[in-house]
Scaffold this active site. Structure first.
Site, short mmCIF file in Angstrom:
data_model
loop_
_atom_site.label_atom_id
_atom_site.label_comp_id
_atom_site.label_asym_id
_atom_site.label_seq_id
_atom_site.Cartn_x
_atom_site.Cartn_y
_atom_site.Cartn_z
N ASN A 168 0.83 -1.21 0.00
CA ASN A 168 0.00 0.00 0.00
C ASN A 168 0.86 1.26 0.00
OD1 ASN A 168 -2.39 1.43 0.00
ND2 ASN A 168 -3.28 0.24 1.67
N PHE A 169 0.22 2.38 -0.25
CA PHE A 169 0.85 3.72 -0.20
C PHE A 169 2.03 3.87 -1.16
CE2 PHE A 169 -0.99 3.00 4.11
CZ PHE A 169 -2.03 3.91 3.99
N LEU A 170 1.93 3.20 -2.30
CA LEU A 170 2.96 3.42 -3.34
C LEU A 170 2.78 4.84 -3.87
CD1 LEU A 170 4.98 2.77 -5.65
CD2 LEU A 170 3.04 1.79 -6.90
N LEU A 457 -7.04 -0.66 2.58
CA LEU A 457 -7.17 0.76 2.91
C LEU A 457 -6.85 1.63 1.70
CD1 LEU A 457 -5.38 0.77 6.37
CD2 LEU A 457 -7.81 0.52 5.88
C1 COA Z 1 1.48 5.03 -9.29
C2 COA Z 1 2.79 5.79 -9.51
C3 COA Z 1 3.75 5.45 -8.38
C4 COA Z 1 3.38 5.38 -10.87
O1 COA Z 1 4.49 6.16 -11.13
P1 COA Z 1 4.99 6.50 -12.63
O2 COA Z 1 6.12 7.46 -12.50
O3 COA Z 1 3.82 6.87 -13.45
O4 COA Z 1 5.48 5.10 -13.21
P2 COA Z 1 7.00 4.64 -13.49
O5 COA Z 1 7.55 5.29 -14.69
O6 COA Z 1 7.80 4.81 -12.24
O7 COA Z 1 6.80 3.08 -13.74
C5 COA Z 1 5.98 2.62 -14.76
C6 COA Z 1 5.63 1.18 -14.49
O8 COA Z 1 4.92 1.07 -13.23
C7 COA Z 1 3.68 0.42 -13.44
N1 COA Z 1 2.68 0.99 -12.51
C8 COA Z 1 2.08 2.20 -12.59
N2 COA Z 1 1.23 2.35 -11.57
C9 COA Z 1 1.29 1.21 -10.85
C10 COA Z 1 0.64 0.77 -9.68
N3 COA Z 1 -0.27 1.53 -9.04
N4 COA Z 1 0.96 -0.44 -9.19
C11 COA Z 1 1.86 -1.20 -9.82
N5 COA Z 1 2.50 -0.85 -10.95
C12 COA Z 1 2.23 0.36 -11.45
C13 COA Z 1 3.34 0.73 -14.89
O9 COA Z 1 2.39 -0.18 -15.41
C14 COA Z 1 4.69 0.63 -15.54
O10 COA Z 1 5.07 -0.72 -15.72
P3 COA Z 1 4.87 -1.45 -17.20
O11 COA Z 1 5.94 -0.92 -18.08
O12 COA Z 1 5.01 -2.91 -16.92
O13 COA Z 1 3.51 -1.05 -17.66
C15 COA Z 1 2.56 7.33 -9.54
O14 COA Z 1 1.70 7.64 -10.60
C16 COA Z 1 1.93 7.87 -8.27
O15 COA Z 1 2.62 8.10 -7.28
N6 COA Z 1 0.59 8.11 -8.30
C17 COA Z 1 -0.14 8.65 -7.19
C18 COA Z 1 -0.33 7.64 -6.11
C19 COA Z 1 -1.00 6.39 -6.59
O16 COA Z 1 -1.92 6.42 -7.37
N7 COA Z 1 -0.49 5.26 -6.09
C20 COA Z 1 -0.98 3.95 -6.46
C21 COA Z 1 -2.11 3.62 -5.58
S1 COA Z 1 -2.74 2.08 -6.07
#
Ligand code: COA
Length: 457
Positions: A168-170, A457
Site C-alpha cells: 500500500n501507499f505506493l 485501505l
Molecule cells: C502510481 C505511480 C507510483 C506510478 O508512477 P509512474 O512514474 O507513473 O510510473 P513509473 O515510470 O515509475 O513506472 C511505470 C511502471 O509502473 C507500473 N505501474 C504504474 N502504476 C502502478 C501501480 N499503481 N501499481 C503497480 N505498478 C504500477 C506501470 O504499469 C509501468 O510498468 P509497465 O511498463 O510494466 O507497464 C505514480 O503515478 C503515483 O505516485 N501516483 C499517485 C499515487 C498512486 O496512485 N499510487 C498507487 C495507488 S494504487
C-alpha cells in the site's frame, strides 16, 4: 441521483484513493497488451491473455538465502531509506509526500489529512516491520521522493491460505513520474519481503495491470449534502432545489437497531467467531488472528481515547436480548483538509470497513431468496445506522466498494455509483476470477454480489 449530480459527486471519488476515475483512460489501458507492460511482463503475475487453469503459486518455491541481501541499485542522486514512522520528523516526510503527490487534485483544494494515528493503525499492524516502510530520498537534500509499504497478512484465496503481504501507499513524487522508479520500488520491497520468506502479495490499483483477479466499483453516500455542495463537490441538479436535495439525503436523528453499541475489548472473541463464520462465504479474505483482530477493530493508539477527533477506526456490535452478538460493523476515517475555503476547513470521509451478521447464517445457500431477503433487510438497517454514526462523527460522505455483500444495500441506502474502479491483484499467485459486485454494464450486481471479502485501505 441525477446524471449531473452523480458526475460531480464522483469527482470526490477521484480524490479518495485513486488516480483512476476516468473511464476513457481505463479503456485505453485495457487496450495495452501484455508486451507493452515492460516491467510487469517480467514478473510472476497472471498474463492478460492467460486463462487460469489451476489456482496456486506461479514461481517455484525459493528460500530467503537465494535472495540478495543487497538493495537494488538506484540511479543518480537517489538513495534508499527505511522510514521510521514512530519518528515524528520522518512521519511528516511521508505525510508531505503523500499529501502532495498521492492524489490528483488539479485545483489543489483538497488534501488527505493523514495523521500519526492513521499510520499507527494502517502501517503498524501486528508483525509490521520497519524494513517494509521503504522510501527513496534525494542524496544531497534528503527530501523523500517515493514511498511504498507492506504489512504481513494471512490471505485465503478460496481454500488455500498463504502467508502474504499487502502492499500500500505506493507513491512517486510528481516531478519524478514516468522515470521507471516504480518497478525499482516494487522489486526492492519484493526483495525485502522475500528475505522474510514471504512470496505472495495482495495489492490494488485503479489502473489496469496484468491481471486483475477482481474489480470492484466505488460508491458514496452523501451524509452532509449541503456541505458537499458548498465546497464544490456537488452542484444542484437543474430539476431540484437545495431543500429537496438536503431532504433526500437527510438521515434519522438516531440509530434504530436495538442493542447497537460500540464494540469493546470484552466482545473481541465472540465477534471474531461471528466474523469468521461470515467471512467463510468469500473467496478472497484476510484471516485475522486474535492480535490482528484487536488491532484492526479497536485500534492501537490509546491517545485517541482522550482525543476523539483523532479516532480512526469505529466498530460497533449488536447485542441481542440474550446477550449474544448478532452483528458487527466498522468504518474508518480519513478526512481531507480543505484549502482556500473560509468556512469549511475539513471534509470528513468515512470508509466502510468490515462487517458480519448472523442474518443468513442458518441458510445453506447464501443466494436463496430467503437468505437474500433476510440479509438484505438486516444490512439495510445496519448500514443506515453506520451512516448515522458516521454523520455524528462529523463525516460528510460515506464510501463503500461493491465488495462483500454490499450490493444488497447500496441502492436502497442511496449510495451513488462512482466512476472509479478498484482492481485487485495477486503477486506470484494464480487465481480464477472473483466476482466484484458489478455486472458487465458496471451496475450493482445484486444477484451474484461479490466474493471479495478483503478490504484494502
Ligand atoms: C502510481 C505511480 C507510483 C506510478 O508512477 P509512474 O512514474 O507513473 O510510473 P513509473 O515510470 O515509475 O513506472 C511505470 C511502471 O509502473 C507500473 N505501474 C504504474 N502504476 C502502478 C501501480 N499503481 N501499481 C503497480 N505498478 C504500477 C506501470 O504499469 C509501468 O510498468 P509497465 O511498463 O510494466 O507497464 C505514480 O503515478 C503515483 O505516485 N501516483 C499517485 C499515487 C498512486 O496512485 N499510487 C498507487 C495507488 S494504487
Amino acid at each position: 441521483m441525477s446524471g449531473e449530480q452523480n458526475e460531480k459527486l464522483t469527482e470526490l471519488l477521484k480524490l479518495l484513493k485513486l488516480n483512476n476515475g476516468d473511464l476513457s483512460k481505463l479503456t485505453q489501458e485495457q487496450r495495452k497488451e501484455m508486451k507493452d507492460y515492460k516491467f510487469w511482463k517480467t514478473q510472476p503475475v497472471t498474463r492478460l491473455d492467460e486463462s487460469v487453469q489451476k489456482e496456486g503459486p506461479i514461481d517455484r518455491k525459493k528460500t530467503p538465502d537465494e535472495i540478495s541481501d543487497q538493495p537494488l541499485p538506484l540511479l543518480g542522486d537517489f538513495e534508499w531509506c527505511t522510514v521510521d514512522v514512530t519518528d515524528q520528523k520522518q512521519l511528516e516526510d511521508v505525510f508531505l509526500l503523500l499529501n502532495e503527490n498521492y492524489v490528483e487534485d488539479r485545483d489543489a483544494t483538497f488534501r488527505f489529512k493523514y495523521t500519526r494515528e492513521f499510520f499507527n493503525w494502517s502501517l503498524r499492524s501486528p508483525g509490521w516491520k520497519q524494513d517494509w516502510h521503504v522510501g527513496v530520498r534525494v542524496g544531497s537534500t534528503k527530501k523523500l521522493v517515493a514511498f511504498i509499504s507492506a504489512i504481513p497478512v494471512n490471505l485465503r484465496v478460496r481454500d488455500n491460505t498463504v502467508r502474504s503481504v499487502e502492499i500500500n501507499f505506493l507513491c512517486v513524487h510528481k516531478q519524478l513520474r514516468g522515470k521507471r522508479l516504480t518497478p525499482v520500488m516494487i522489486k526492492e520491497i519484493t526483495r525485502r519481503v522475500n528475505r522474510c520468506d514471504i512470496w505472495y502479495a495482495l495489492y490494488t490499483s485503479g489502473t489496469i495491470l496484468p491481471s486483475p483477479v477482481s474489480v470492484c466499483r466505488y460508491t458514496h453516500r452523501p451524509l452532509n449534502w449541503s456541505k458537499l455542495h458548498d465546497v464544490g463537490f456537488t452542484h444542484m441538479p437543474s430539476h431540484a432545489t437545495r431543500n429537496q436535495m438536503i431532504a433526500k439525503y437527510t438521515l434519522p436523528k438516531a440509530t434504530s437497531t436495538e442493542g447497537l453499541r460500540p464494540m469493546e475489548e470484552k466482545d473481541l472473541d465472540e465477534v471474531r467467531l461471528l466474523f469468521e463464520k461470515y467471512q467463510s462465504r468469500f473467496d478472497l479474505v484476510q484471516n485475522f488472528d486474535e492480535a490482528e483482530f484487536k488491532h484492526w477493530f479497536l485500534g492501537n493508539d490509546e491517545k485517541t481515547a482522550s482525543n476523539p477527533s483523532s479516532k480512526v477506526i469505529y466498530s460497533y456490535v449488536v447485542e441481542n436480548q440474550n446477550g449474544q452478538i448478532s452483528d458487527f460493523f466498522s468504518f474508518y476515517s480519513l478526512p481531507f483538509t480543505i484549502l482556500n475555503n473560509s468556512v469549511h476547513k475539513e471534509l470528513g470521509i468515512g470508509y466502510l470497513f468490515y462487517y458480519a451478521s448472523d442474518a443468513d447464517l442458518e441458510y445453506a445457500d447464501r443466494f436463496s431468496p430467503e437468505a437474500t431477503a433476510a440479509l438484505k433487510e438486516r444490512l439495510c438497517g445496519l448500514m443506515n445506522d453506520a451512516c448515522i454514526l458516521a454523520r455524528d462523527a462529523k463525516m460528510d460522505v460515506f464510501n463503500a466498494l461493491t465488495s462483500q455483500d454490499n450490493a444488497l444495500f447500496l441502492e436502497p441506502l442511496k449510495f451513488g455509483p462512482g466512476d472509479g474502479f478498484l482492481n485487485f491483484y495477486l503477486f506470484n499467485y494464480r487465481a480464477f476470477p472473483i466476482t466484484g459486485g458489478i455486472k458487465d454494464d458496471k451496475s450493482y450486481d445484486t444477484v451474484k454480489r461479490s466474493n471479495v471479502g478483503v478490504v484494502m485501505l
